[in-house]
Design a protein around this motif. Structure first.
Motif, PDB file in Angstrom:
ATOM      1  N   LEU A 146      -6.709  16.373 -10.509  1.00  0.00           N
ATOM      2  CA  LEU A 146      -7.046  15.778  -9.209  1.00  0.00           C
ATOM      3  C   LEU A 146      -5.810  15.154  -8.566  1.00  0.00           C
ATOM      4  CD1 LEU A 146     -10.343  13.986 -10.308  1.00  0.00           C
ATOM      5  CD2 LEU A 146     -10.167  15.986  -8.803  1.00  0.00           C
ATOM      6  N   THR A 147      -5.859  14.982  -7.246  1.00  0.00           N
ATOM      7  CA  THR A 147      -4.873  14.147  -6.555  1.00  0.00           C
ATOM      8  C   THR A 147      -5.575  12.848  -6.169  1.00  0.00           C
ATOM      9  OG1 THR A 147      -3.641  16.014  -5.673  1.00  0.00           O
ATOM     10  CG2 THR A 147      -3.418  13.936  -4.496  1.00  0.00           C
ATOM     11  N   PHE A 148      -4.972  11.716  -6.514  1.00  0.00           N
ATOM     12  CA  PHE A 148      -5.538  10.406  -6.174  1.00  0.00           C
ATOM     13  C   PHE A 148      -4.773   9.835  -4.992  1.00  0.00           C
ATOM     14  CE2 PHE A 148      -6.780  11.051 -10.519  1.00  0.00           C
ATOM     15  CZ  PHE A 148      -8.036  10.473 -10.614  1.00  0.00           C
ATOM     16  N   MET A 149      -5.526   9.290  -4.022  1.00  0.00           N
ATOM     17  CA  MET A 149      -4.916   8.597  -2.875  1.00  0.00           C
ATOM     18  C   MET A 149      -5.286   7.134  -3.030  1.00  0.00           C
ATOM     19  SD  MET A 149      -6.516  11.400  -0.379  1.00  0.00           S
ATOM     20  CE  MET A 149      -6.980  12.765  -1.435  1.00  0.00           C
ATOM     21  N   ALA A 150      -4.324   6.307  -3.408  1.00  0.00           N
ATOM     22  CA  ALA A 150      -4.676   4.970  -3.880  1.00  0.00           C
ATOM     23  C   ALA A 150      -4.292   3.863  -2.911  1.00  0.00           C
ATOM     24  CB  ALA A 150      -4.008   4.731  -5.235  1.00  0.00           C
ATOM     25  N   GLY A 151      -5.197   2.882  -2.792  1.00  0.00           N
ATOM     26  CA  GLY A 151      -4.912   1.668  -2.034  1.00  0.00           C
ATOM     27  C   GLY A 151      -5.122   0.457  -2.933  1.00  0.00           C
ATOM     28  N   GLY A 152      -4.242  -0.532  -2.842  1.00  0.00           N
ATOM     29  CA  GLY A 152      -4.404  -1.738  -3.660  1.00  0.00           C
ATOM     30  C   GLY A 152      -3.050  -2.306  -4.036  1.00  0.00           C
ATOM     31  N   SER A 153      -3.076  -3.336  -4.896  1.00  0.00           N
ATOM     32  CA  SER A 153      -1.828  -4.023  -5.263  1.00  0.00           C
ATOM     33  C   SER A 153      -1.022  -3.209  -6.280  1.00  0.00           C
ATOM     34  CB  SER A 153      -2.151  -5.387  -5.872  1.00  0.00           C
ATOM     35  OG  SER A 153      -2.825  -5.179  -7.100  1.00  0.00           O
ATOM     36  N   ASP A 154       0.292  -3.496  -6.354  1.00  0.00           N
ATOM     37  CA  ASP A 154       1.150  -2.832  -7.345  1.00  0.00           C
ATOM     38  C   ASP A 154       0.644  -3.094  -8.760  1.00  0.00           C
ATOM     39  OD1 ASP A 154       2.821  -1.803  -5.445  1.00  0.00           O
ATOM     40  OD2 ASP A 154       4.253  -3.468  -5.529  1.00  0.00           O
ATOM     41  N   ALA A 155       0.196  -4.356  -9.010  1.00  0.00           N
ATOM     42  CA  ALA A 155      -0.253  -4.704 -10.368  1.00  0.00           C
ATOM     43  C   ALA A 155      -1.494  -3.889 -10.746  1.00  0.00           C
ATOM     44  CB  ALA A 155      -0.549  -6.196 -10.446  1.00  0.00           C
ATOM     45  N   GLY A 156      -2.436  -3.770  -9.812  1.00  0.00           N
ATOM     46  CA  GLY A 156      -3.651  -2.986 -10.079  1.00  0.00           C
ATOM     47  C   GLY A 156      -3.299  -1.529 -10.332  1.00  0.00           C
ATOM     48  N   LEU A 157      -2.410  -1.011  -9.485  1.00  0.00           N
ATOM     49  CA  LEU A 157      -1.988   0.395  -9.631  1.00  0.00           C
ATOM     50  C   LEU A 157      -1.317   0.644 -10.969  1.00  0.00           C
ATOM     51  CD1 LEU A 157      -1.992   2.914  -7.674  1.00  0.00           C
ATOM     52  CD2 LEU A 157      -2.711   0.808  -6.626  1.00  0.00           C
ATOM     53  N   LYS A 159      -1.774  -0.789 -13.738  1.00  0.00           N
ATOM     54  CA  LYS A 159      -2.712  -0.775 -14.861  1.00  0.00           C
ATOM     55  C   LYS A 159      -3.496   0.550 -14.937  1.00  0.00           C
ATOM     56  CE  LYS A 159      -5.884  -3.789 -17.276  1.00  0.00           C
ATOM     57  NZ  LYS A 159      -6.530  -5.083 -17.353  1.00  0.00           N
ATOM     58  N   VAL A 160      -3.801   1.135 -13.785  1.00  0.00           N
ATOM     59  CA  VAL A 160      -4.632   2.362 -13.821  1.00  0.00           C
ATOM     60  C   VAL A 160      -3.814   3.655 -13.780  1.00  0.00           C
ATOM     61  CG1 VAL A 160      -6.654   1.212 -12.873  1.00  0.00           C
ATOM     62  CG2 VAL A 160      -5.052   2.341 -11.308  1.00  0.00           C
ATOM     63  N   GLU A 161      -2.511   3.526 -13.570  1.00  0.00           N
ATOM     64  CA  GLU A 161      -1.672   4.733 -13.494  1.00  0.00           C
ATOM     65  C   GLU A 161      -1.821   5.672 -14.708  1.00  0.00           C
ATOM     66  OE1 GLU A 161       2.291   3.666 -12.167  1.00  0.00           O
ATOM     67  OE2 GLU A 161       1.563   4.419 -10.240  1.00  0.00           O
ATOM     68  N   PRO A 162      -1.858   5.114 -15.950  1.00  0.00           N
ATOM     69  CA  PRO A 162      -2.027   6.032 -17.096  1.00  0.00           C
ATOM     70  C   PRO A 162      -3.331   6.824 -17.008  1.00  0.00           C
ATOM     71  CG  PRO A 162      -1.425   3.811 -17.842  1.00  0.00           C
ATOM     72  CD  PRO A 162      -1.677   3.718 -16.368  1.00  0.00           C
ATOM     73  N   LEU A 163      -4.341   6.246 -16.345  1.00  0.00           N
ATOM     74  CA  LEU A 163      -5.619   6.969 -16.217  1.00  0.00           C
ATOM     75  C   LEU A 163      -5.508   8.060 -15.152  1.00  0.00           C
ATOM     76  CD1 LEU A 163      -8.104   3.958 -16.483  1.00  0.00           C
ATOM     77  CD2 LEU A 163      -7.010   5.286 -18.298  1.00  0.00           C
ATOM     78  N   PHE A 164      -4.745   7.774 -14.099  1.00  0.00           N
ATOM     79  CA  PHE A 164      -4.491   8.822 -13.093  1.00  0.00           C
ATOM     80  C   PHE A 164      -3.800  10.014 -13.750  1.00  0.00           C
ATOM     81  CE2 PHE A 164      -4.056   5.514  -9.419  1.00  0.00           C
ATOM     82  CZ  PHE A 164      -5.426   5.477  -9.283  1.00  0.00           C
ATOM     83  N   GLY A 168      -5.657  13.351 -13.359  1.00  0.00           N
ATOM     84  CA  GLY A 168      -5.069  14.050 -12.217  1.00  0.00           C
ATOM     85  C   GLY A 168      -3.655  14.523 -12.457  1.00  0.00           C
ATOM     86  N   GLN A 169      -3.112  15.175 -11.434  1.00  0.00           N
ATOM     87  CA  GLN A 169      -1.718  15.638 -11.517  1.00  0.00           C
ATOM     88  C   GLN A 169      -0.816  14.849 -10.594  1.00  0.00           C
ATOM     89  OE1 GLN A 169      -1.535  19.700 -10.252  1.00  0.00           O
ATOM     90  NE2 GLN A 169      -2.638  19.327  -8.347  1.00  0.00           N
ATOM     91  N   LYS A 170      -1.428  14.089  -9.653  1.00  0.00           N
ATOM     92  CA  LYS A 170      -0.600  13.370  -8.688  1.00  0.00           C
ATOM     93  C   LYS A 170      -1.373  12.156  -8.171  1.00  0.00           C
ATOM     94  CE  LYS A 170       1.720  14.194  -4.267  1.00  0.00           C
ATOM     95  NZ  LYS A 170       3.138  14.300  -4.277  1.00  0.00           N
ATOM     96  N   ALA A 171      -0.667  11.046  -8.001  1.00  0.00           N
ATOM     97  CA  ALA A 171      -1.273   9.870  -7.370  1.00  0.00           C
ATOM     98  C   ALA A 171      -0.287   9.327  -6.354  1.00  0.00           C
ATOM     99  CB  ALA A 171      -1.589   8.809  -8.419  1.00  0.00           C
TER     100      ALA A 171
END
Ligand code: NAD
Length: 312
Positions: A146-157, A159-164, A168-171
């Protein structure tokens, strides 16, 4: 979902997972998209507790008795739900039960206002919130591309980046809360407009006596090229395999295209943006889904719709 579809994902993700820690994840909304996404998280070694009002839990996901019990002690809570109203009601229920410092990661496609309202609620409860709608459909969800289009804080991102990486293949970090939904809505407004344009051009070409293959050969390598022509051609037997070659079975259903076009128009109203092409595409898909035979067909079935019609 065929088990074999996960094999590549498991192999690819187990290598990635060794770099990260095992997380406790709650997954709410295990439908067509949520189930394969949750399965890929399990395959990568994470502990996943799932809850859905009606869909069964996929193998390896522990079924929780309620949304609230699913989120207890979770590091990350993922929602994959049908719309903003449902998201807001689920969020109101689960946010008080989430652990401090947990991330609320919503991957549904919803209106920007709902995304921002949920993020505000989560932030008020000392949680982090990320809205990250996806593109890639059920095939991308199963394959973990999947491609993720993300909104939110750097800290939140962070934490979830390993799940992306697993799902998915791109966030792309698009900006503050709501920016992911804004990107998704704009992308899909272009998609709806472009599909309608590609289909009406094929119907015109038919009436001008132009062979469809010749039409494809020219347009796909000329300035009229687009994803809808080159990668998802609405004419059966022309271009790469697409839902047109499978009797227009979705794929990406016309009613989901209509949902996204309506979200684009709702957003345009809210910020006073002039979107005449988006408005026209919304009207076309509304007629197609609600008054014609578009319900349950792929959104490229606009081509047979145009084929049958004249100018009036
Ligand atoms: P779906 O209808 O298959 O799944 C949604 C699930 O949510 C269902 O299983 C439903 O039972 C569950 N649900 C509804 N209310 C609930 C509640 N209160 N608590 C727990 N579970 C609840 O839909 P989907 O195709 O998986 O799509 C999910 C989201 O992803 C939508 O926002 C959609 O627009 C978006 N999306 C879908 C696709 C696609 O190709 N299907 C592609 C990109 C984005």
């Amino acid at each position: 979902m065929r088990r074999g579809q996960y094999v590549k994902a498991v192999t690819r993700h187990s290598a990635k997972f060794r770099k990260g820690r095992r997380m406790k994840i709650a997954f709410i909304g295990l439908g067509n998209m949520g189930a394969p996404m949750a399965s890929n998280l399990v395959a990568a070694g994470h502990e996943v507790n799932g809850f859905d009002l009606s869909a069964p839990c996929p193998d390896g996901v522990t079924k929780a008795s309620s949304a609230t019990s699913a989120v207890e002690n979770a590091d990350v809570v993922i929602t994959m739900l049908p719309n903003g109203a449902i998201l807001q009601s689920v969020a109101a229920e689960i946010i008080p039960a989430m652990s401090p410092d947990a991330v609320f990661l919503d991957c549904s496609t919803v209106d920007v206002e709902s995304a921002r309202a949920v993020a505000d609620q989560a932030t008020a409860a000392n949680l982090m919130a990320v809205d990250a709608p996806v593109s890639g459909g059920i095939g991308g969800a199963a394959a973990g591309t999947l491609t993720f289009m993300a909104g939110g804080s750097d800290a939140g991102l962070a934490k979830v980046e390993p799940l992306f990486d697993i799902m998915g293949q791109k966030a792309v970090h698009c900006g503050a809360s709501g920016a992911g939904q804004a990107a998704k809505i704009c992308n899909n407004m272009i998609l709806g407009i472009t599909m309608a344009g590609t289909c009406e051009a094929f119907a015109l070409a038919d009436k001008l006596g132009l062979d469809r293959q010749k039409m494809f050969d020219v347009v796909s390598t000329s300035s009229g090229y687009s994803w809808t022509m080159n990668a998802y051609c609405p004419a059966p037997g022309v271009g790469p395999q697409s839902p047109a070659d499978n009797d227009y079975k979705p794929g990406f259903a016309s009613e989901l295209m209509l949902k996204d076009l309506r979200l684009s128009q709702q957003a345009a109203e809210a910020v006073d943006a002039d979107t005449p092409m988006g408005e026209r595409a919304t009207a076309l898909y509304t007629d197609f889904v609600e008054s014609e035979d578009g319900q349950g067909t792929d959104f490229s079935a606009m081509l047979p719709r145009f084929e049958k019609r004249g100018r009036s």
